[in-house]
Design a protein around this motif. Structure first.
Motif, mmCIF file in Angstrom:
data_model
loop_
_atom_site.group_PDB
_atom_site.id
_atom_site.type_symbol
_atom_site.label_atom_id
_atom_site.label_comp_id
_atom_site.label_asym_id
_atom_site.label_seq_id
_atom_site.Cartn_x
_atom_site.Cartn_y
_atom_site.Cartn_z
ATOM 1 N N ASN A 113 9.568 -8.712 20.064
ATOM 2 C CA ASN A 113 9.724 -7.391 20.749
ATOM 3 C C ASN A 113 9.145 -6.348 19.892
ATOM 4 O OD1 ASN A 113 10.944 -4.864 21.489
ATOM 5 N ND2 ASN A 113 13.034 -5.867 21.757
ATOM 6 N N PRO A 114 8.264 -5.420 20.468
ATOM 7 C CA PRO A 114 7.405 -4.505 19.534
ATOM 8 C C PRO A 114 8.256 -3.446 18.929
ATOM 9 C CG PRO A 114 6.982 -4.514 22.012
ATOM 10 C CD PRO A 114 7.814 -5.687 21.818
ATOM 11 N N LEU A 115 9.688 -3.292 19.783
ATOM 12 C CA LEU A 115 10.425 -2.256 19.016
ATOM 13 C C LEU A 115 11.364 -2.640 18.253
ATOM 14 C CD1 LEU A 115 11.320 -0.559 22.496
ATOM 15 C CD2 LEU A 115 9.398 0.149 21.161
ATOM 16 N N ALA A 116 11.332 -3.916 17.751
ATOM 17 C CA ALA A 116 12.546 -4.547 16.883
ATOM 18 C C ALA A 116 11.767 -4.313 15.394
ATOM 19 C CB ALA A 116 12.484 -5.789 17.201
ATOM 20 N N ASN A 117 12.691 -4.796 14.599
ATOM 21 C CA ASN A 117 12.332 -4.543 13.001
ATOM 22 C C ASN A 117 11.168 -5.544 12.513
ATOM 23 O OD1 ASN A 117 12.148 -4.902 9.983
ATOM 24 N ND2 ASN A 117 14.383 -4.253 9.837
ATOM 25 N N THR A 118 9.990 -4.806 12.557
ATOM 26 C CA THR A 118 8.756 -5.714 12.034
ATOM 27 C C THR A 118 8.795 -6.493 10.946
ATOM 28 O OG1 THR A 118 7.492 -4.016 13.284
ATOM 29 C CG2 THR A 118 6.075 -5.494 11.849
ATOM 30 N N GLU A 119 9.404 -5.844 9.877
ATOM 31 C CA GLU A 119 9.330 -6.734 8.473
ATOM 32 C C GLU A 119 10.219 -8.145 8.736
ATOM 33 O OE1 GLU A 119 10.002 -5.580 3.728
ATOM 34 O OE2 GLU A 119 11.224 -4.718 5.222
ATOM 35 N N VAL A 120 11.176 -7.888 9.321
ATOM 36 C CA VAL A 120 12.169 -8.957 9.488
ATOM 37 C C VAL A 120 11.651 -10.220 10.241
ATOM 38 C CG1 VAL A 120 14.453 -9.695 10.421
ATOM 39 C CG2 VAL A 120 14.409 -7.388 8.994
ATOM 40 N N ILE A 121 11.102 -9.537 11.522
ATOM 41 C CA ILE A 121 10.104 -10.663 12.384
ATOM 42 C C ILE A 121 9.215 -11.236 11.589
ATOM 43 C CG2 ILE A 121 9.105 -10.569 14.457
ATOM 44 C CD1 ILE A 121 10.534 -8.341 15.807
ATOM 45 N N GLU A 122 8.621 -10.791 11.056
ATOM 46 C CA GLU A 122 7.297 -11.112 10.336
ATOM 47 C C GLU A 122 7.765 -12.170 9.430
ATOM 48 O OE1 GLU A 122 3.329 -12.075 9.579
ATOM 49 O OE2 GLU A 122 4.225 -11.179 11.197
ATOM 50 N N ALA A 123 9.053 -11.873 8.462
ATOM 51 C CA ALA A 123 9.513 -12.873 7.658
ATOM 52 C C ALA A 123 9.760 -14.305 8.368
ATOM 53 C CB ALA A 123 10.647 -12.352 6.994
ATOM 54 N N LEU A 124 10.630 -14.113 9.557
ATOM 55 C CA LEU A 124 10.784 -15.449 10.125
ATOM 56 C C LEU A 124 9.601 -16.184 10.813
ATOM 57 C CD1 LEU A 124 12.835 -17.347 11.243
ATOM 58 C CD2 LEU A 124 13.456 -16.062 13.049
ATOM 59 N N THR A 125 8.717 -15.236 11.499
ATOM 60 C CA THR A 125 7.284 -15.740 11.909
ATOM 61 C C THR A 125 6.592 -16.693 10.893
ATOM 62 O OG1 THR A 125 7.152 -14.064 13.403
ATOM 63 C CG2 THR A 125 5.329 -15.236 13.044
ATOM 64 N N GLN A 126 6.542 -16.064 9.828
ATOM 65 C CA GLN A 126 5.863 -16.822 8.709
ATOM 66 C C GLN A 126 6.738 -18.034 8.069
ATOM 67 O OE1 GLN A 126 2.688 -16.293 7.824
ATOM 68 N NE2 GLN A 126 2.843 -14.805 9.510
ATOM 69 N N SER A 127 7.877 -17.960 8.280
ATOM 70 C CA SER A 127 8.685 -19.306 7.827
ATOM 71 C C SER A 127 8.420 -20.558 9.019
ATOM 72 C CB SER A 127 10.028 -18.735 7.951
ATOM 73 O OG SER A 127 10.575 -18.133 6.804
ATOM 74 N N ILE A 128 8.138 -19.873 10.322
ATOM 75 C CA ILE A 128 7.881 -21.230 11.174
ATOM 76 C C ILE A 128 6.573 -21.415 11.439
ATOM 77 C CG2 ILE A 128 8.225 -21.555 13.754
ATOM 78 C CD1 ILE A 128 10.484 -19.721 13.737
ATOM 79 N N VAL A 129 5.573 -20.588 11.392
ATOM 80 C CA VAL A 129 4.059 -20.641 11.497
ATOM 81 C C VAL A 129 3.635 -21.858 10.379
ATOM 82 C CG1 VAL A 129 1.939 -19.925 11.448
ATOM 83 C CG2 VAL A 129 3.470 -18.529 12.719
ATOM 84 N N GLY A 130 2.911 -22.693 10.842
ATOM 85 C CA GLY A 130 2.089 -23.760 9.814
ATOM 86 C C GLY A 130 3.000 -24.860 9.730
ATOM 87 N N ARG A 131 4.332 -25.042 10.328
ATOM 88 C CA ARG A 131 5.250 -25.924 10.118
ATOM 89 C C ARG A 131 5.194 -27.084 11.350
ATOM 90 N NH1 ARG A 131 9.329 -24.513 6.328
ATOM 91 N NH2 ARG A 131 10.189 -26.424 6.412
ATOM 92 N N THR A 132 4.931 -28.213 11.156
ATOM 93 C CA THR A 132 4.627 -29.300 12.142
ATOM 94 C C THR A 132 6.202 -29.438 12.608
ATOM 95 O OG1 THR A 132 3.012 -30.298 11.268
ATOM 96 C CG2 THR A 132 4.088 -31.489 12.954
ATOM 97 N N LEU A 133 6.435 -29.029 14.009
ATOM 98 C CA LEU A 133 7.739 -29.410 14.676
ATOM 99 C C LEU A 133 7.847 -30.695 15.513
ATOM 100 C CD1 LEU A 133 8.120 -25.899 16.002
ATOM 101 C CD2 LEU A 133 9.261 -26.736 14.156
ATOM 102 N N LYS A 134 8.017 -31.718 14.876
ATOM 103 C CA LYS A 134 8.510 -32.948 15.531
ATOM 104 C C LYS A 134 9.876 -33.177 15.519
ATOM 105 C CE LYS A 134 4.837 -35.043 12.605
ATOM 106 N NZ LYS A 134 4.396 -36.214 11.575
ATOM 107 N N ARG A 135 10.096 -34.008 16.653
ATOM 108 C CA ARG A 135 11.611 -34.356 17.085
ATOM 109 C C ARG A 135 12.415 -34.680 15.741
ATOM 110 N NH1 ARG A 135 13.390 -39.099 17.416
ATOM 111 N NH2 ARG A 135 11.493 -39.837 17.458
ATOM 112 N N ALA A 136 13.562 -34.060 15.842
ATOM 113 C CA ALA A 136 14.527 -34.282 14.700
ATOM 114 C C ALA A 136 15.675 -35.300 15.199
ATOM 115 C CB ALA A 136 14.970 -33.074 14.147
ATOM 116 N N VAL A 137 15.994 -35.595 16.050
ATOM 117 C CA VAL A 137 17.093 -36.330 16.816
ATOM 118 C C VAL A 137 16.500 -37.453 18.033
ATOM 119 C CG1 VAL A 137 18.824 -34.704 16.001
ATOM 120 C CG2 VAL A 137 17.931 -34.639 18.098
#
Length: 284
Positions: free
Chosen positions: A260-284
């Motif tokens: 959401n372009p109107l949301a807190n950019t710093e907080v959104i970027e922190a979570l985005t960087q936590s997810i990007v680059g991680r391989t999302l395989k089935r966990a269950v």
């Protein structure tokens, strides 16, 4: 006992399997990275990295150290942020498609909350279309959804392809309607499955409608019909049956983060960087 700088260099080597690439990632000289790894091995009194003229690989002790290193650095970074007086604060309303929630995403979110304890993370799980509407209505700050490859702007975390899924003993008569297990409309996988069948002249009938991935999997396991889902999320007890029954290709899918372009950019970027680059395989 273990220096953070040494652990960071070791993790970079562990993730790239290259001292050269690790040095580039960290902005260090390669001899410095090599020295950090040697010192860490000396402190651990174990060989962590096996290397020869052709490749670099982790030893069993190296695999163990990688897990410890991530935990140590996560705690170290969280403490540094908290006591520096600049710990990130805020509210983050995050939405994810329900089948993406059965990947390693919960672990990523747990690590994120450990690193950023003062961010109030609110999670909404649902269908991609519904989450996107909530994002546009200002009810969510960041969503993690599935879209047809290239269909939406955003940050693509992973690319995959849809597949037809059923039991090992599934039997489909080519002269009868395909028994389809699906989410309620609107649903991306439902629409693509029906469009693909109709484009090849195959008839279909809905045998189960469910709002959750757990319902989809339960219905497939019960032999009620077949479903369409991303290939990487197919459980071990089910089978991809696309070729077996000459079912039509459904297409590729992007796992995409949209903000959401109107949301807190710093907080959104922190979570985005936590997810990007991680391989999302089935966990269950």
């Amino acid at each position: 006992m273990f220096e953070p700088a040494q652990l960071r260099s070791f993790l970079a080597v562990a993730e790239t399997l290259s001292f050269t690439k690790a040095a580039e990632r960290l902005g260090l000289a390669q001899p410095t990275v090599s020295q950090h790894v040697r010192k860490l091995e000396a402190a651990a009194k174990r060989v962590l990295v096996a290397r020869d003229t052709r490749d670099v690989r982790l030893t069993d002790n190296g695999d163990a150290m990688a897990g410890f290193a991530r935990s140590i650095l996560s705690a170290h970074d969280a403490a540094a942020r908290y006591f520096s007086g600049s710990a990130m604060r805020g509210r983050l309303r995050f939405g994810t498609a329900d089948d993406l929630a059965i990947t390693g995403l919960p672990r990523i979110l747990r690590e994120f909350r450990q690193v950023y304890p003062q961010i109030n993370l609110e999670l909404t799980v649902g269908q991609s279309d519904q989450l996107y509407k909530k994002l546009n209505a200002g009810q969510l700050d960041l969503v993690f959804v599935k879209w047809v490859a290239g269909a939406k702007d955003g940050t693509v975390v992973q690319q995959d392809s849809f597949a037809w899924v059923g039991l090992e003993q599934t039997v489909l008569d080519p002269n009868e309607s395909v028994p389809l297990i699906a989410y309620p409309s609107p649903s991306l996988s439902r629409k693509l499955a029906i469009d693909a069948l109709e484009s090849t002249g195959r008839t279909w009938r809905i045998t189960c409608t469910t709002r959750q991935i757990s319902g989809v999997l339960a219905a497939v396991r019960a032999g009620i019909g077949v479903a369409v889902m991303p290939s990487s999320l197919v459980p071990d007890d089910l089978r991809i049956i696309t070729r077996r029954f000459d079912l039509p290709a459904v297409g590729d899918v992007d796992f995409t983060l949209i903000r959401n372009p109107l949301a807190n950019t710093e907080v959104i970027e922190a979570l985005t960087q936590s997810i990007v680059g991680r391989t999302l395989k089935r966990a269950v």
